[in-house]
Design a protein around this motif. Structure first.
Motif, PDB file in Angstrom:
ATOM      1  N   ILE A  25       0.851  -1.195   0.000  1.00  0.00           N
ATOM      2  CA  ILE A  25       0.000   0.000   0.000  1.00  0.00           C
ATOM      3  C   ILE A  25       0.884   1.241   0.000  1.00  0.00           C
ATOM      4  O   ILE A  25       1.759   1.391   0.852  1.00  0.00           O
ATOM      5  CB  ILE A  25      -0.943   0.007   1.211  1.00  0.00           C
ATOM      6  N   VAL A  26       0.651   2.130  -0.967  1.00  0.00           N
ATOM      7  CA  VAL A  26       1.374   3.391  -1.095  1.00  0.00           C
ATOM      8  C   VAL A  26       0.404   4.518  -0.761  1.00  0.00           C
ATOM      9  O   VAL A  26      -0.677   4.613  -1.365  1.00  0.00           O
ATOM     10  CB  VAL A  26       1.934   3.574  -2.520  1.00  0.00           C
ATOM     11  N   HIS A  27       0.757   5.347   0.198  1.00  0.00           N
ATOM     12  CA  HIS A  27      -0.130   6.451   0.567  1.00  0.00           C
ATOM     13  C   HIS A  27       0.693   7.691   0.859  1.00  0.00           C
ATOM     14  O   HIS A  27       1.889   7.624   1.208  1.00  0.00           O
ATOM     15  CB  HIS A  27      -0.996   6.095   1.769  1.00  0.00           C
ATOM     16  N   GLY A  28       0.060   8.840   0.704  1.00  0.00           N
ATOM     17  CA  GLY A  28       0.728  10.116   0.950  1.00  0.00           C
ATOM     18  C   GLY A  28       0.364  10.672   2.300  1.00  0.00           C
ATOM     19  O   GLY A  28      -0.227   9.987   3.154  1.00  0.00           O
ATOM     20  N   ARG A  29       0.704  11.930   2.489  1.00  0.00           N
ATOM     21  CA  ARG A  29       0.461  12.576   3.776  1.00  0.00           C
ATOM     22  C   ARG A  29      -1.025  12.821   4.031  1.00  0.00           C
ATOM     23  O   ARG A  29      -1.420  13.156   5.152  1.00  0.00           O
ATOM     24  CB  ARG A  29       1.226  13.896   3.845  1.00  0.00           C
ATOM     25  N   ASN A  30      -1.854  12.680   3.005  1.00  0.00           N
ATOM     26  CA  ASN A  30      -3.285  12.892   3.200  1.00  0.00           C
ATOM     27  C   ASN A  30      -3.978  11.708   3.864  1.00  0.00           C
ATOM     28  O   ASN A  30      -5.123  11.827   4.300  1.00  0.00           O
ATOM     29  CB  ASN A  30      -3.971  13.197   1.872  1.00  0.00           C
ATOM     30  N   ASN A  31      -3.283  10.520   3.951  1.00  0.00           N
ATOM     31  CA  ASN A  31      -3.884   9.337   4.588  1.00  0.00           C
ATOM     32  C   ASN A  31      -5.339   9.158   4.135  1.00  0.00           C
ATOM     33  O   ASN A  31      -6.274   9.152   4.945  1.00  0.00           O
ATOM     34  CB  ASN A  31      -3.820   9.438   6.118  1.00  0.00           C
ATOM     35  N   PHE A  32      -5.502   9.005   2.847  1.00  0.00           N
ATOM     36  CA  PHE A  32      -6.828   9.039   2.228  1.00  0.00           C
ATOM     37  C   PHE A  32      -7.762   7.973   2.803  1.00  0.00           C
ATOM     38  O   PHE A  32      -8.844   8.278   3.313  1.00  0.00           O
ATOM     39  CB  PHE A  32      -6.669   8.876   0.718  1.00  0.00           C
ATOM     40  N   LEU A  33      -7.367   6.709   2.735  1.00  0.00           N
ATOM     41  CA  LEU A  33      -8.193   5.620   3.259  1.00  0.00           C
ATOM     42  C   LEU A  33      -7.347   4.706   4.139  1.00  0.00           C
ATOM     43  O   LEU A  33      -6.162   4.492   3.875  1.00  0.00           O
ATOM     44  CB  LEU A  33      -8.809   4.798   2.117  1.00  0.00           C
ATOM     45  N   ARG A  34      -7.993   4.160   5.165  1.00  0.00           N
ATOM     46  CA  ARG A  34      -7.301   3.237   6.048  1.00  0.00           C
ATOM     47  C   ARG A  34      -6.877   1.974   5.302  1.00  0.00           C
ATOM     48  O   ARG A  34      -7.518   1.559   4.333  1.00  0.00           O
ATOM     49  CB  ARG A  34      -8.196   2.840   7.230  1.00  0.00           C
ATOM     50  N   LYS A  35      -5.818   1.354   5.795  1.00  0.00           N
ATOM     51  CA  LYS A  35      -5.311   0.130   5.152  1.00  0.00           C
ATOM     52  C   LYS A  35      -6.350  -0.985   5.198  1.00  0.00           C
ATOM     53  O   LYS A  35      -6.503  -1.739   4.238  1.00  0.00           O
ATOM     54  CB  LYS A  35      -4.013  -0.313   5.839  1.00  0.00           C
ATOM     55  N   SER A  36      -7.082  -1.080   6.288  1.00  0.00           N
ATOM     56  CA  SER A  36      -8.096  -2.139   6.397  1.00  0.00           C
ATOM     57  C   SER A  36      -9.212  -1.941   5.367  1.00  0.00           C
ATOM     58  O   SER A  36      -9.734  -2.916   4.816  1.00  0.00           O
ATOM     59  CB  SER A  36      -8.681  -2.167   7.810  1.00  0.00           C
TER      60      SER A  36
END
Length: 771
Positions: free
Chosen positions: A277-288
């Motif tokens: 999982i690649v995500h930015g500083r916005n933490n758009f959606l939880r990993k779960s």
């Protein structure tokens, strides 16, 4: 009443004048036909077998005759096209005459014959007969079927052993079987089905172009042998299975947004249950949340179904604007039986905040009004796709005068607020994970308040609910389980006149009104199920559109459970109370079946059968007023205004007509003929039947109780016509209903003759089809 009849009289005169003008203009339909040419007057298809659907083949005619009304308008316009009025009538309202073309008729014959061949009539013949009269021509297409072919043998002749073995399980699920009718559409459907089967067990590079059928019809016995064969592949991996190696989800990246790109200047990469999982500083959606909605898992064979479920699940989350999935084959040995595939999923964010102001026209069973509202929605409250929604609304409704001068003709206003929080999964303990996290599942928690104000009283409604929704059977079945829905109804104010006339009046006939308007608690558990065949895996629109709806509502379970643990206090009438409020107990069930049958591209028949039954028990002698049925109105028996019919054969009572026009049993039978007149306009003719009845013998509703021996004599009958304006995104409807059989009249005088008086007809404005 006099002024209403006068306006109706003038309206009829205007309509008659317009009709006469159009009729006069359309008398000479060949006015604009050049010498030596003919107006196409009509098309007709005649087949020598009832098995052939003649209406279906109208879709293959290259020429269609004019709409007579629009042709009349065209001919009524002047010939001087320099005048804007003539241009407007001809180009916008009218329709130029359709000139008969022998070439297009020949093409139509060829297309009909080709379609007959596709449906198994391999020896069919099609010819035409022409009838000429006064520069008009009528064309009849005659179909001679000469027998339908059936499949004798169906065999695989596939040279690739792996593909041949893989297709063995799919053979029994195709529509091609020995003994069935030969049909080219079935061949194409089986081709698609077999391709889908292969692509769901790992054949990523396979496409239906590699499959083809050979058909041997030389047996001279109306039988055919069908052979499934395979073309040569383009490369060595076309007929190889693919397994997913790495799956990467990029959460919240939008390359088209400059503001968004700054969140990914230093993206974070984490592993979660084998998914990268690649995500930015916005933490758009939880990993779960990302993991739960993704069905492309490392180590699984590639599957189209998993791909579709993944994109559907992500796109079903409101805050996601787009889901992009790319697959990259991994370089390796092309001779390996299993090839590897990397999947990259990019979840593009949409708007998190949503604000909307609306001013709507309302149509509540025929009562019109206006309803302004303001809605705010947060579409990703806890970074899991949760939706928080709050709506402030008001309304002013013009209540139709349904034969009375009491409560029914008092317009009223209301205002209220609703708040809800929706989760894209089941919030319920003890459920197994596959059930709790299925993509179509949702849990909604609601709170609401509504204040209704009439001239006579103010009524307040407080509600709270917990509802689970999900779909199944390829989205053809939708479910809604209201685990608990609590409604508290109170009347904080009533005028002295209303109290004296209704609430404090000792006359037994007002007992039901007192019961209906008292403060009470309604705690119900509901379950609703809807089936429709409008959704299918192949994306085809069914010829017969079927919808089945069922609902059950059980009220009082929770209060009964709570009061069973202690000696509950009772009110003055002996009803148990919880927190000082009497609670309602009843059970209510509804079932309806509706079907729309397309005769051709312009014509359809629709019908509905609906039945509802409700009965009070325990703590209630009568159902709450809002939970009882009513009949008449735009979506019921259209010869009566809203709440003007029934119950049973109860005669009209001027004192309490509005609140007694309710019941516990409801029957609706509706039949409607729909005909497309033009792109925007549709005509309808309908017949409606039905009524409501009470389940008990109430003093205020004499002759309203349901009796098996007499109920058929109390089924009201109405007929009428309607006009619909189809704007594609919205359908507006105006229906005129006339009474034919009125059970509220004395026996022997229930069949009524039609007229335009208010006591024998009703008109209704509606939005959408009635069923």
């Amino acid at each position: 009443m006099f002024h209403s009849m006068k306006r109706l009289y003038h309206m009829r005169r205007i309509l008659n004048c317009i009709f006469i003008l159009i009729l006069f203009g359309s008398c000479n339909t060949t006015k604009n036909i050049p010498e030596g040419q003919y107006l196409l007057n009509s098309n007709k298809i005649e087949a020598d077998s009832k098995k052939i659907d003649e209406g279906f083949y109208e879709n293959f005619l290259r020429q269609q005759p004019n709409n007579k009304l629009r042709l009349g308008l065209y001919n009524m316009a002047g010939d001087d096209t320099t005048k804007w009025l003539n241009r407007f009538i001809r180009n916008k309202l009218g329709q130029a005459p359709v000139i008969y073309s022998p070439q297009l008729t020949g093409i139509s014959m060829t297309q009909i014959r080709q379609q007959l061949n596709n449906q198994g009539y391999l020896r069919a013949r099609v010819d035409t007969s022409l009838k000429v009269e006064d520069q008009k021509i009528s064309v009849t297409y005659n179909i001679e079927n000469n027998g339908m072919y059936k499949i004798r043998n169906y065999e695989y002749t596939i040279y690739d052993p792996q593909i041949s073995r893989s297709l063995i399980p799919a053979r029994k699920y195709t529509s091609i079987q020995p003994g069935v009718e030969f049909n080219q559409e079935n061949l194409e459907g089986s081709r698609n089905h077999l391709t889908s089967f292969l692509r769901n067990i790992g054949y990523y590079n396979f496409s239906k172009e590699y499959l083809y059928f050979r058909v041997d019809t030389t047996l001279n016995s109306h039988e055919a042998d069908v052979y499934l064969s395979l073309y040569e592949p383009r490369d060595s991996t076309t007929f190889k299975k693919f397994m997913l190696r790495n799956v990467t989800i990029t959460s919240g990246f939008d390359g088209m947004s400059r503001d968004n790109r700054r969140y990914f200047t230093q993206p974070d990469t984490t592993e979660y249950n084998g998914i990268r999982i690649v995500h930015g500083r916005n933490n758009f959606l939880r990993k779960s949340t990302l993991y739960r909605n993704n069905f492309l898992r490392p180590g699984n064979l590639y599957s189209d179904t998993d791909y579709t479920r993944t994109t559907g699940a992500f796109n079903g989350i409101s805050v996601i604007r787009q889901t992009r999935v790319t697959f990259n084959p991994v370089d390796g040995n092309p001779n390996d039986s299993i090839q590897l595939l990397d999947a990259n999923i990019n979840v593009v964010p949409g708007n998190t905040h949503f604000l909307q102001a609306e001013l709507q026209g309302t149509n509540s069973a025929g009562d019109l009004g206006i309803a302004p509202s303001v809605t705010y929605q947060h579409q990703n409250l806890f970074n899991g796709g949760e939706i928080f929604r709050i709506k402030l609304r008001g309304a002013y409704e013009f209540i139709a005068n349904s034969e009375g001068s009491d409560l029914s003709d008092k317009n009223y206003y209301e205002y209220g607020a609703d708040a809800s929080l929706s989760f894209p999964l089941f919030l319920f303990p003890w459920l197994k994970r596959s059930w709790r996290e299925q993509p179509s599942a949702s849990t909604q928690i609601t709170l609401g308040f509504n204040n209704q104000h009439r001239k006579e009283y103010t009524r307040q409604f407080f509600n709270a609910g917990l509802t689970y929704r999900w779909s199944s059977f390829h989205n053809q079945l939708t479910h809604a389980l209201g685990l608990w829905n609590i409604n508290y109804v109170r009347m904080p104010w009533a005028s002295d006149a209303f109290k004296d006339r209704y609430l404090n009046n000792p006359d037994p006939i007002y007992a039901m009104i007192r019961e209906s308007y008292k403060d009470q608690l309604i705690s119900s558990t509901t379950y609703g199920l809807t089936f429709t065949n409008s959704y299918n895996r192949f994306g085809r629109t069914p010829k017969n559109l079927i919808t089945i709806r069922g609902n059950i509502d059980i009220s009082g379970l929770l209060p009964r459970l709570v009061t069973s643990f202690y000696d509950a206090k009772r009110d003055s009438t002996g009803k148990k109370e919880i927190v000082g409020i009497a609670y309602a107990e009843y059970i209510k069930g509804d079932l309806s079946y509706s079907q729309t049958h397309r005769l051709n591209t312009k014509t359809s028949l629709a019908f509905r059968v609906g039945l509802g039954v409700a009965t009070p028990f325990g703590n209630s002698d009568v159902l709450p007023f809002e939970s009882r049925y009513f009949s008449g109105g735009a979506n019921s028996v259209r010869g009566w205004s809203t709440r003007a019919l029934g119950p049973g054969s109860m005669p009209y009572n001027d004192r309490v007509n509005f609140v007694t026009k309710v019941g516990d049993v409801k029957l609706d039978l509706n039949f409607e003929y729909r005909r497309k007149l033009a792109d925007l306009f549709e005509f309808a003719g309908f017949v409606d039947a039905g009524n409501i009845w009470t389940i008990k013998d109430y003093e205020a509703q004499p002759d309203g109780k349901f009796q098996f021996s007499d109920f058929y004599k109390e089924i009201a009958l109405a007929y009428g016509v309607g006009v619909r304006l189809d704007l594609s995104f919205l359908l507006l409807r105006l229906d005129f209903g006339f009474r034919a059989y009125d059970p509220g009249r004395p026996e022997g005088d229930r069949w009524v003759t039609p007229n335009f008086s208010g006591d024998r007809m009703a008109w209704h404005f509606g939005i959408g089809y009635p069923f």
